[in-house]
Write a protein that holds these residues in place. Structure first.
Motif, PDB file in Angstrom:
ATOM      1  N   GLN A 133      10.492  -8.469   5.218  1.00  0.00           N
ATOM      2  CA  GLN A 133       9.330  -8.983   4.499  1.00  0.00           C
ATOM      3  C   GLN A 133       8.411  -7.835   4.087  1.00  0.00           C
ATOM      4  N   VAL A 134       8.252  -6.859   4.974  1.00  0.00           N
ATOM      5  CA  VAL A 134       7.443  -5.682   4.639  1.00  0.00           C
ATOM      6  C   VAL A 134       8.073  -4.936   3.463  1.00  0.00           C
ATOM      7  N   ALA A 155       6.804  -4.129  -0.559  1.00  0.00           N
ATOM      8  CA  ALA A 155       6.823  -2.820  -1.210  1.00  0.00           C
ATOM      9  C   ALA A 155       7.606  -2.868  -2.524  1.00  0.00           C
ATOM     10  N   ARG A 156       8.730  -3.550  -2.520  1.00  0.00           N
ATOM     11  CA  ARG A 156       9.576  -3.584  -3.710  1.00  0.00           C
ATOM     12  C   ARG A 156       8.938  -4.342  -4.858  1.00  0.00           C
ATOM     13  N   ARG A 157       7.974  -5.185  -4.575  1.00  0.00           N
ATOM     14  CA  ARG A 157       7.266  -5.870  -5.651  1.00  0.00           C
ATOM     15  C   ARG A 157       6.299  -4.931  -6.376  1.00  0.00           C
ATOM     16  N   VAL A 158       6.048  -3.763  -5.773  1.00  0.00           N
ATOM     17  CA  VAL A 158       5.114  -2.800  -6.352  1.00  0.00           C
ATOM     18  C   VAL A 158       5.836  -1.641  -7.035  1.00  0.00           C
ATOM     19  N   THR A 159       6.965  -1.202  -6.487  1.00  0.00           N
ATOM     20  CA  THR A 159       7.622   0.008  -6.975  1.00  0.00           C
ATOM     21  C   THR A 159       9.086  -0.235  -7.285  1.00  0.00           C
ATOM     22  N   ASP A 206       0.833  -1.211   0.000  1.00  0.00           N
ATOM     23  CA  ASP A 206       0.000   0.000   0.000  1.00  0.00           C
ATOM     24  C   ASP A 206       0.865   1.256   0.000  1.00  0.00           C
ATOM     25  N   ALA A 207       1.886   1.262   0.852  1.00  0.00           N
ATOM     26  CA  ALA A 207       2.773   2.427   0.937  1.00  0.00           C
ATOM     27  C   ALA A 207       3.482   2.671  -0.385  1.00  0.00           C
ATOM     28  N   ALA A 208       3.920   1.608  -1.036  1.00  0.00           N
ATOM     29  CA  ALA A 208       4.596   1.748  -2.328  1.00  0.00           C
ATOM     30  C   ALA A 208       3.656   2.299  -3.386  1.00  0.00           C
ATOM     31  N   ALA A 209       2.402   1.884  -3.348  1.00  0.00           N
ATOM     32  CA  ALA A 209       1.431   2.400  -4.308  1.00  0.00           C
ATOM     33  C   ALA A 209       1.220   3.896  -4.111  1.00  0.00           C
TER      34      ALA A 209
END
Length: 264
Positions: free
Chosen positions: A236-237, A241-245, A210-213
């Motif tokens: 893991q968190v 994030a890195r999978r999104v941005t 969510d944060a990355a989005a």
């Protein structure tokens, strides 16, 4: 000196084995000195603050909301301001939601007992959040976010040409106001208390994804993940994030410092 962000505490919901709960020091030059604005004061963070400056030198405190993991160590600041060897300290502005003085008084006082002098509800120069306010060298803009209590995300812009800008989400579930507030900011300091799961409660916290989005939608320079509770693995968190941005994703930890702005 450009704007600097120093992590005082980054643990989410509770203090953790390696970090106090949420507290973030934002500093910039102002009138020939360094102005120090503290965002939140969660459990354990007041004592840890001594590593980075004498708390008597704080210029202002800003509370995103009034859950204890973000505000309870204001009690420690009050005690030191009244009883430390260098006391009494100067009274400073404390920004927060409506009802902040009464909330702090409930946290500090026991069975109605009082001490001589100003109470915690009177000690600070209490100021209720407005949509925008000038705080020393900064313009602080706030937006109501998605949380069970009155809670705000905070945008801090340095009032100089090319000055740095950062946005702190506070505690929130996904909401479009975050990307609007963070548009073009140099740094997004985002809570990420949840791991990705279909049954996460609504309107409570963000995941790393969510944060990355939000970071991508807002076009921020760097994403810093914070408020990760001790029962989750921060890596893991960050992986979520890195999978999104593809933009930089970093983890908040006590003592880590970022220079924010054009000279970063």
């Amino acid at each position: 000196m450009p704007v600097q962000l120093t992590i005082v505490g980054a643990s989410g919901s509770v203090s953790g084995p390696v970090s106090p709960a949420s507290s973030y020091l934002v500093q910039a030059p102002y009138e020939g000195r360094i102005f120090s604005l503290l965002l939140d004061l969660g459990p354990g963070s007041f004592g840890a603050l001594y590593r980075y400056l004498d708390p008597a030198d704080l210029d202002a405190v800003a509370l995103s909301h009034l859950h204890p993991d973000h505000c309870v160590d204001v009690c420690g600041l009050y005690v030191a301001g009244r009883y430390a060897p260098t006391a009494p300290w100067r009274r400073i502005p404390l920004y927060g939601p409506g009802g902040t003085p009464e909330r702090l008084q409930r946290a500090y006082e026991v069975d109605g007992a009082t001490e001589p002098g100003l109470s915690i509800a009177e000690w600070f120069e209490h100021r209720v959040w407005a949509a925008e306010q000038t705080v020393g060298p900064f313009t602080v803009t706030v937006a109501r976010v998605a949380h069970p209590v009155e809670a705000y995300a905070l945008r801090v812009d340095e009032n100089t040409p090319g000055g740095g800008s950062l946005v702190y989400t506070g505690d929130t579930g996904p909401t479009p106001v975050l990307a609007e507030l963070a548009r073009g900011a140099d740094l997004l300091l985002s809570e990420a208390a949840f791991l990705g799961a279909a049954d996460n409660p609504r309107d409570l916290h963000l995941t790393g994804a969510d944060a990355a989005a939000v970071a991508d939608a807002a076009g921020v320079g760097v994403l810093v993940l914070t408020h990760i509770p001790p029962w989750h693995d921060p890596e893991q968190v960050r992986d979520e994030a890195r999978r999104v941005t593809r933009r930089p994703v970093e983890l908040a930890a006590p003592g880590v410092r970022w220079t924010v702005g054009a000279s970063a």
